[in-house]
Design a protein around this motif. Structure first.
Motif, PDB file in Angstrom:
ATOM      1  N   GLU A  85       0.858  -1.195   0.000  1.00 17.76           N
ATOM      2  CA  GLU A  85       0.000   0.000   0.000  1.00 17.76           C
ATOM      3  C   GLU A  85       0.888   1.237   0.000  1.00 17.76           C
ATOM      4  O   GLU A  85       1.935   1.267   0.646  1.00 17.76           O
ATOM      5  CB  GLU A  85      -0.908   0.005   1.239  1.00 17.76           C
ATOM      6  N   HIS A 119      -7.456   3.263  -4.784  1.00 14.36           N
ATOM      7  CA  HIS A 119      -8.641   2.938  -3.985  1.00 14.36           C
ATOM      8  C   HIS A 119      -8.916   4.046  -2.965  1.00 14.36           C
ATOM      9  O   HIS A 119      -9.374   3.814  -1.840  1.00 14.36           O
ATOM     10  CB  HIS A 119      -8.508   1.565  -3.312  1.00 14.36           C
ATOM     11  N   THR A 120      -8.659   5.299  -3.380  1.00 17.04           N
ATOM     12  CA  THR A 120      -8.909   6.457  -2.521  1.00 17.04           C
ATOM     13  C   THR A 120     -10.388   6.584  -2.176  1.00 17.04           C
ATOM     14  O   THR A 120     -10.756   6.784  -1.016  1.00 17.04           O
ATOM     15  CB  THR A 120      -8.424   7.738  -3.221  1.00 17.04           C
ATOM     16  N   SER A 121     -11.258   6.443  -3.187  1.00 16.38           N
ATOM     17  CA  SER A 121     -12.699   6.585  -2.945  1.00 16.38           C
ATOM     18  C   SER A 121     -13.191   5.531  -1.962  1.00 16.38           C
ATOM     19  O   SER A 121     -14.003   5.805  -1.065  1.00 16.38           O
ATOM     20  CB  SER A 121     -13.472   6.474  -4.265  1.00 16.38           C
ATOM     21  N   GLU A 122     -12.698   4.338  -2.134  1.00 15.87           N
ATOM     22  CA  GLU A 122     -13.094   3.238  -1.248  1.00 15.87           C
ATOM     23  C   GLU A 122     -12.707   3.538   0.197  1.00 15.87           C
ATOM     24  O   GLU A 122     -13.511   3.380   1.123  1.00 15.87           O
ATOM     25  CB  GLU A 122     -12.429   1.955  -1.721  1.00 15.87           C
ATOM     26  N   LEU A 123     -11.463   4.009   0.404  1.00 12.48           N
ATOM     27  CA  LEU A 123     -10.994   4.290   1.751  1.00 12.48           C
ATOM     28  C   LEU A 123     -11.706   5.492   2.351  1.00 12.48           C
ATOM     29  O   LEU A 123     -12.039   5.507   3.540  1.00 12.48           O
ATOM     30  CB  LEU A 123      -9.485   4.533   1.746  1.00 12.48           C
ATOM     31  N   ARG A 124     -11.955   6.517   1.507  1.00 10.53           N
ATOM     32  CA  ARG A 124     -12.660   7.694   2.030  1.00 10.53           C
ATOM     33  C   ARG A 124     -14.083   7.338   2.430  1.00 10.53           C
ATOM     34  O   ARG A 124     -14.597   7.823   3.445  1.00 10.53           O
ATOM     35  CB  ARG A 124     -12.657   8.806   0.976  1.00 10.53           C
ATOM     36  N   THR A 125     -14.733   6.487   1.647  1.00 12.54           N
ATOM     37  CA  THR A 125     -16.081   6.032   2.008  1.00 12.54           C
ATOM     38  C   THR A 125     -16.043   5.261   3.317  1.00 12.54           C
ATOM     39  O   THR A 125     -16.892   5.437   4.194  1.00 12.54           O
ATOM     40  CB  THR A 125     -16.663   5.143   0.895  1.00 12.54           C
ATOM     41  N   GLU A 126     -15.035   4.418   3.441  1.00 13.45           N
ATOM     42  CA  GLU A 126     -14.878   3.650   4.671  1.00 13.45           C
ATOM     43  C   GLU A 126     -14.645   4.559   5.864  1.00 13.45           C
ATOM     44  O   GLU A 126     -15.234   4.373   6.939  1.00 13.45           O
ATOM     45  CB  GLU A 126     -13.711   2.675   4.515  1.00 13.45           C
TER      46      GLU A 126
END
Length: 567
Positions: A85, A119-126
Motif C-alpha cells: 500500500e 482505492h482512494t474513494s473506497e478508503l474515504r467512504t470507509e
C-alpha cells in the motif's frame, strides 16, 4: 533520493513506440521501470501514470524517488510479484494506491512492470462510514464507541495512562422531561446541555454522548487528580442556570462519577465502567464521586452471591431458623420469628444482612419469600403432628416491600395454610414501615385481605422509618415491633426511654400490642414489662434455633411457665 536520468527512456522493446503503446493499453496507472548501474528510469508509462502526477520519461519521477529503494530490493530478490500500500500527496488531496510490482524478465536490464490501483474513494467512504458510526447523530459528539476508541488509543501508552481520567455524567429527571414535554423537548435539552458542557471544558478535553442521558468526558490531568474536581465544579456552575424548554424553565442536575487512569489499567471499557459505578454513589451522596476499588470489588462479590443464591433457592439449600417471642408478663413463648439462613455447598454461612439486600435488588426476594411462607407453614404443621394437636406455637414470617409489590401475598398465605391444615391465627406477617410508603392504598388492601384470613399483622422495626399516624389508625395492625436501636442501651439513655414510652403510649391508644426487639438482659426485660410492653424478643431468651430445637424450647418454656403459674 535515487537519481533519475533526464535523457529519456531506456529502450524497452524493439522500439519505444511499441512499448509505450503496449503500456497505454492498461486502464490503470502503470509503468515499466528499469534499474541499471544504480539508476532508475521509466522505460515506458501510460497516460494514467502521467496524469496522476507520478512522473514521465522526460522529468524526475516522484514515484521513483519515494519507492525506489523498495523497487531495488524487489529486483534483487527472487520474487516474481510483490504488492504493498502507498500514499501519495498532502493530507487533504492524498491518494491511496495498491502497488503491484511484477518481474518482466531476468537479464542485466533488471526491468519490472509496476501498476497502481487507486482505492482512494473506497478508503474515504470507509472513513466516512466509520466516522458516522462513531458519532452521535443528535449532538455531533463522539458516541460510546467513538469515546471508547479515543480512550483506547491513549491507554496504549502505559506511561501516559495515569495522566488521564474519565468522567461520566448522568442526567437527573431526564425521563420526566421526555414523558411530560415529549421527545423533541428531550432532544433540545440534550443539544443545549452538550453545548453548555463543551463550554465548561478545556480545549483538550473530549466530550462524548455515551448513552441516552449519559455523557462521558476524557480529561487530561495536567496538575494531577485535582483537575477532575475543578472540571466537575465548572460543570455544576454551567448547569446552575435553568434550561428554557417551550414554556418551562427546568433546572437540570447531573450525577458525576470519576475514574482515574493508572499504569496497570489498559482496558478503556473497564475505565468507563469504573466511572459509571462511581455515578451510582454520586446519586446517593449528591456530589461528584471518584471510583473506589473496594466498592467495585464488593459489587462483583454481590453478583457472585446473586448467582449462588439463585441456585441455593432452586436447589433447596435454604433453611429457616426460629427466634422465640415471649410474653413479658408470663414468660410463655407466644410465637417464633422465622429467619432465613443460608449455608452454601462449601459450608460457608452467609449473613442475612448480606444476602437479603442482594435478593431484593435482584428480584430473588419473591421466590425466597414464597419459600419462607411454605416452609414456615410446613414446620408448624410438623410441630402439631409431633404434639398430637395444636402445640400452642405460632410463627411469624417477614414480608419484603418488594415482595408485597410484585406478588399475590394473600393467595400464597391462604394456600400455605390450607395445604398444611392451619388456622390463620397461627400465622403472623411482619412488614416494615417502608412498605407502606411505596403504595399505601395497595398495601392497605393486602393487609385487609390477610386479616380476613385470620392472620396477625405486625409492623417491624417501628420508629426507624416514615410513619403516617393516619394510616396507622386505619390499617389493621395488631402489633408494633419496637426496633432494637431504641432497646439496646436503653437503661443508660433517658432519650431512648422517652422514645420507648411514647411508642408504648401510641400503641395503647391505637389498641395495639408491642414487641421489643433486641432484649439481651433480664433487667431490661423486667423494665420493659413494667413500662407496659407486651412481648419481648432477643438473646436474653434465645438465639435463633433450628426447627427441632425451637420445638423443644417451646414445650420446655411453656411447661415451666404453666408450672410456675400453678404454684
Amino acid at each position: 533520493m535515487l537519481p533519475v536520468p533526464t535523457d529519456g527512456p531506456v529502450p524497452y522493446a524493439p522500439d519505444t513506440a511499441t512499448a509505450t503503446s503496449t503500456i497505454n493499453l492498461l486502464p490503470i496507472p502503470a509503468a515499466v521501470v528499469t534499474h541499471v548501474d544504480g539508476r532508475f528510469s521509466l522505460h515506458a508509462h501510460n497516460d494514467g501514470f502521467r496524469l496522476a502526477g507520478l512522473g514521465n520519461a522526460t522529468q524526475q519521477s516522484p514515484f521513483l524517488n519515494l519507492v525506489g529503494t523498495r523497487i531495488s530490493a524487489f529486483l534483487d530478490s527472487d520474487s516474481l510479484r510483490e504488492e504493498f500500500e502507498w500514499e501519495f500527496g498532502e493530507s487533504v488531496d492524498c491518494r491511496y494506491y495498491r502497488v503491484t510490482m511484477a518481474r518482466i524478465e531476468r537479464n542485466e536490464l533488471r526491468r519490472c512492470l509496476i501498476t497502481l490501483v487507486d482505492h482512494t474513494s473506497e478508503l474515504r467512504t470507509e472513513h466516512n462510514m466509520r466516522r458516522e458510526m462513531l458519532t452521535d447523530s443528535l449532538t455531533g459528539l463522539p458516541n460510546r464507541a467513538g469515546f471508547s476508541d479515543q480512550l483506547e488509543g491513549l491507554l496504549n501508552d502505559s506511561t501516559e495512562r495515569a495522566h488521564y481520567a474519565v468522567m461520566v455524567l448522568d442526567l437527573d429527571r431526564f425521563s420526566r422531561v421526555n414523558a411530560c414535554l415529549g421527545s423533541l423537548a428531550g432532544d433540545e435539552l440534550l443539544i443545549t446541555l452538550a453545548r453548555r458542557l463543551k463550554g465548561a471544558l478545556r480545549a483538550h478535553d473530549v466530550l462524548a454522548r455515551t448513552g441516552g442521558d449519559e455523557f462521558g468526558i476524557l480529561l487530561t490531568l495536567e496538575d494531577g487528580p485535582g483537575d477532575a474536581q475543578h472540571v466537575a465544579k465548572r460543570i455544576e456552575g454551567a448547569l446552575a442556570t435553568p434550561f428554557r424548554l417551550t414554556d418551562f424553565e427546568i433546572k437540570v442536575a447531573v450525577s458525576i462519577g470519576i475514574a482515574f487512569g493508572s499504569t496497570a489499567l489498559d482496558d478503556a471499557e473497564e475505565l468507563i465502567r469504573h466511572a459509571q459505578f462511581a455515578v451510582k454513589r454520586s446519586k446517593i451522596s449528591g456530589r461528584a464521586e471518584a471510583y473506589q476499588t473496594q466498592q467495585f470489588d464488593i459489587a462483583r462479590e454481590q453478583f457472585g452471591m446473586e448467582t449462588a443464591l439463585r441456585r441455593a433457592i432452586e436447589n433447596g439449600e435454604m433453611r429457616l431458623a426460629y427466634q422465640p417471642i415471649c410474653d413479658l408478663s408470663t414468660g410463655r413463648v407466644i410465637a417464633f420469628e422465622s429467619l432465613a439462613r443460608w449455608t452454601d455447598a462449601d459450608g460457608r454461612a452467609h449473613s442475612p444482612a448480606d444476602f437479603i439486600p442482594v435478593a431484593e435488588e435482584a428480584g430473588l426476594i419473591v421466590p425466597l419469600g414464597r419459600w419462607a411462607i411454605d416452609e414456615a407453614a410446613k414446620t408448624l404443621a410438623g410441630w402439631d403432628r409431633q404434639f398430637g394437636g395444636d402445640c400452642g406455637g405460632k410463627l411469624a414470617v417477614n414480608l419484603s416491600a418488594i415482595q408485597l409489590q410484585r406478588d399475590r401475598i394473600p393467595i400464597l398465605v391462604e394456600r400455605a395454610l390450607t395445604a398444611n391444615g392451619l388456622e390463620g391465627r397461627r400465622f403472623t406477617l411482619e412488614l416494615t414501615e417502608s412498605a407502606l410508603v411505596t403504595d399505601p392504598d395497595r398495601i392497605a388492601g393486602i393487609m385487609h385481605a390477610l386479616k380476613a384470613l385470620g392472620t396477625t399483622i405486625a409492623m417491624d422495626d417501628f420508629g426507624t422509618g416514615y410513619s403516617n399516624l393516619a394510616y396507622l389508625q386505619k390499617l389493621p395492625i395488631d402489633v408494633l415491633k419496637i426496633d432494637r436501636s431504641f432497646i439496646t442501651g436503653m437503661l443508660a439513655d433517658r432519650d431512648k426511654v422517652a422514645i420507648v414510652r411514647a411508642i408504648l403510649s401510641l400503641a395503647s391508644a391505637l389498641g395495639m400490642k408491642t414487641t421489643a426487639e433486641g432484649i439481651e438482659t433480664n433487667e431490661l426485660s423486667q423494665t420493659l414489662a413494667a413500662l407496659g410492653c407486651t412481648y419481648g424478643q432477643g438473646y436474653a431468651y434465645a438465639r435463633p434455633l433450628e426447627a427441632d430445637a425451637a420445638y423443644a424450647y417451646l414445650l420446655d418454656i411453656n411447661h415451666r411457665a404453666t408450672a410456675a403459674s400453678a404454684i
